[in-house]
Design a protein around this motif. Structure first.
Motif, mmCIF file in Angstrom:
data_model
loop_
_atom_site.group_PDB
_atom_site.id
_atom_site.type_symbol
_atom_site.label_atom_id
_atom_site.label_comp_id
_atom_site.label_asym_id
_atom_site.label_seq_id
_atom_site.Cartn_x
_atom_site.Cartn_y
_atom_site.Cartn_z
ATOM 1 N N GLY A 1 -48.103 72.757 90.483
ATOM 2 C CA GLY A 1 -48.166 74.207 90.401
ATOM 3 C C GLY A 1 -47.515 74.874 91.599
ATOM 4 O O GLY A 1 -46.869 74.230 92.432
ATOM 5 N N ARG A 2 -47.690 76.174 91.697
ATOM 6 C CA ARG A 2 -47.069 76.939 92.760
ATOM 7 C C ARG A 2 -47.719 76.629 94.105
ATOM 8 O O ARG A 2 -48.930 76.388 94.182
ATOM 9 C CB ARG A 2 -47.203 78.439 92.472
ATOM 10 C CG ARG A 2 -46.464 78.885 91.226
ATOM 11 C CD ARG A 2 -46.714 80.339 90.938
ATOM 12 N NE ARG A 2 -46.305 81.183 92.046
ATOM 13 C CZ ARG A 2 -46.499 82.501 92.080
ATOM 14 N NH1 ARG A 2 -47.124 83.095 91.083
ATOM 15 N NH2 ARG A 2 -46.086 83.204 93.104
ATOM 16 N N PRO A 3 -46.942 76.632 95.196
ATOM 17 C CA PRO A 3 -47.533 76.408 96.515
ATOM 18 C C PRO A 3 -48.426 77.584 96.896
ATOM 19 O O PRO A 3 -48.248 78.706 96.406
ATOM 20 C CB PRO A 3 -46.305 76.323 97.437
ATOM 21 C CG PRO A 3 -45.233 77.074 96.717
ATOM 22 C CD PRO A 3 -45.482 76.845 95.260
#
Length: 228
Positions: A159-161
């Motif tokens: 997923g997104r950081p």
């Protein structure tokens, strides 16, 4: 009750069943510097009564003349293109367009590939294309899922950081203990939004006093161990 059209019940039924409509041509070049002349001559030789042409890359979703051609076509007509790559941005795009034509009772012909959905052989080839595209799509989905599963097994973060690192969060907490520092100014300093500060420093919702007390408590030394 009207009977369903042949193309709704038989995937290999001729479309249009009675090709008595107009032959409509569509041509496209990728840049303004390229010439449409050869494509238009080929479409005229094929008997097209009306020809639409775009001067845009196939990757460009806004192909006005193609939209105009599709709007103009009526049941019984046939859309003719010089080659398959002039019509679709990808095989999936091509299949979507031709399938839409078929549902409307409109034929499709590509001159270069000699693909003609008004003939049994042409319809069979098109369905092979469609089946191959679906097979490739399923392989991509399967490969993606297997890759995600392998990454999870390795403990990889998917997923997104996060919007803020642990160091930034600690820095924000330190700055927030100083009354002169506003949440907005700290957010600008760290390059994030005010909402992000509130998300990653949830104790801030209890007020600056609560935050200060928690920070001070955390900083106090622990009990001194008793001497032996």
């Amino acid at each position: 009750m009207p009977q369903p059209l042949d193309h709704e019940t038989d995937r290999l039924a001729p479309v249009p069943s009675i090709p008595n409509g107009k032959l409509i041509g569509y041509a496209r070049v990728s840049t303004k510097g390229q010439l449409l002349g050869r494509q238009i001559l080929a479409l005229e030789a094929a008997g097209c009564e009306r020809i639409y042409a775009d001067k845009k890359s196939g990757k460009n979703a806004e192909r006005e003349e193609l939209s105009n051609a599709l709007d103009y076509l009526r049941e019984g007509d046939t859309l003719i293109v010089p080659s398959l790559d002039r019509l679709g941005r990808s095989i999936q795009d091509l299949i979507a367009i031709v399938t839409g034509l078929r549902k409307r009772g409109i034929g499709f012909t590509s001159l270069h590939e000699a693909l003609d959905t008004t003939t049994p052989g042409g319809r069979l080839v098109f369905h092979v294309f469609a089946a191959l595209a679906e097979f490739i799509r399923e392989l991509i989905v399967q490969g993606t899922n297997e890759g995600l599963d392998a990454a999870r097994a390795r403990g990889a973060r998917l997923g997104r950081p996060p919007a803020m690192t642990d160091e930034q969060i600690q820095h924000a907490r330190d700055l927030l203990t100083r009354p002169k520092n506003t949440v907005a100014s700290i957010a600008r300093l760290l390059g994030v939004s005010r909402n992000t500060i509130y998300k990653y420093v949830p104790e801030l919702k209890g007020g600056r006093v609560a935050l200060t007390e928690e920070t001070v408590t955390a900083a106090l030394p622990g009990p001194t161990p008793a001497a032996e």
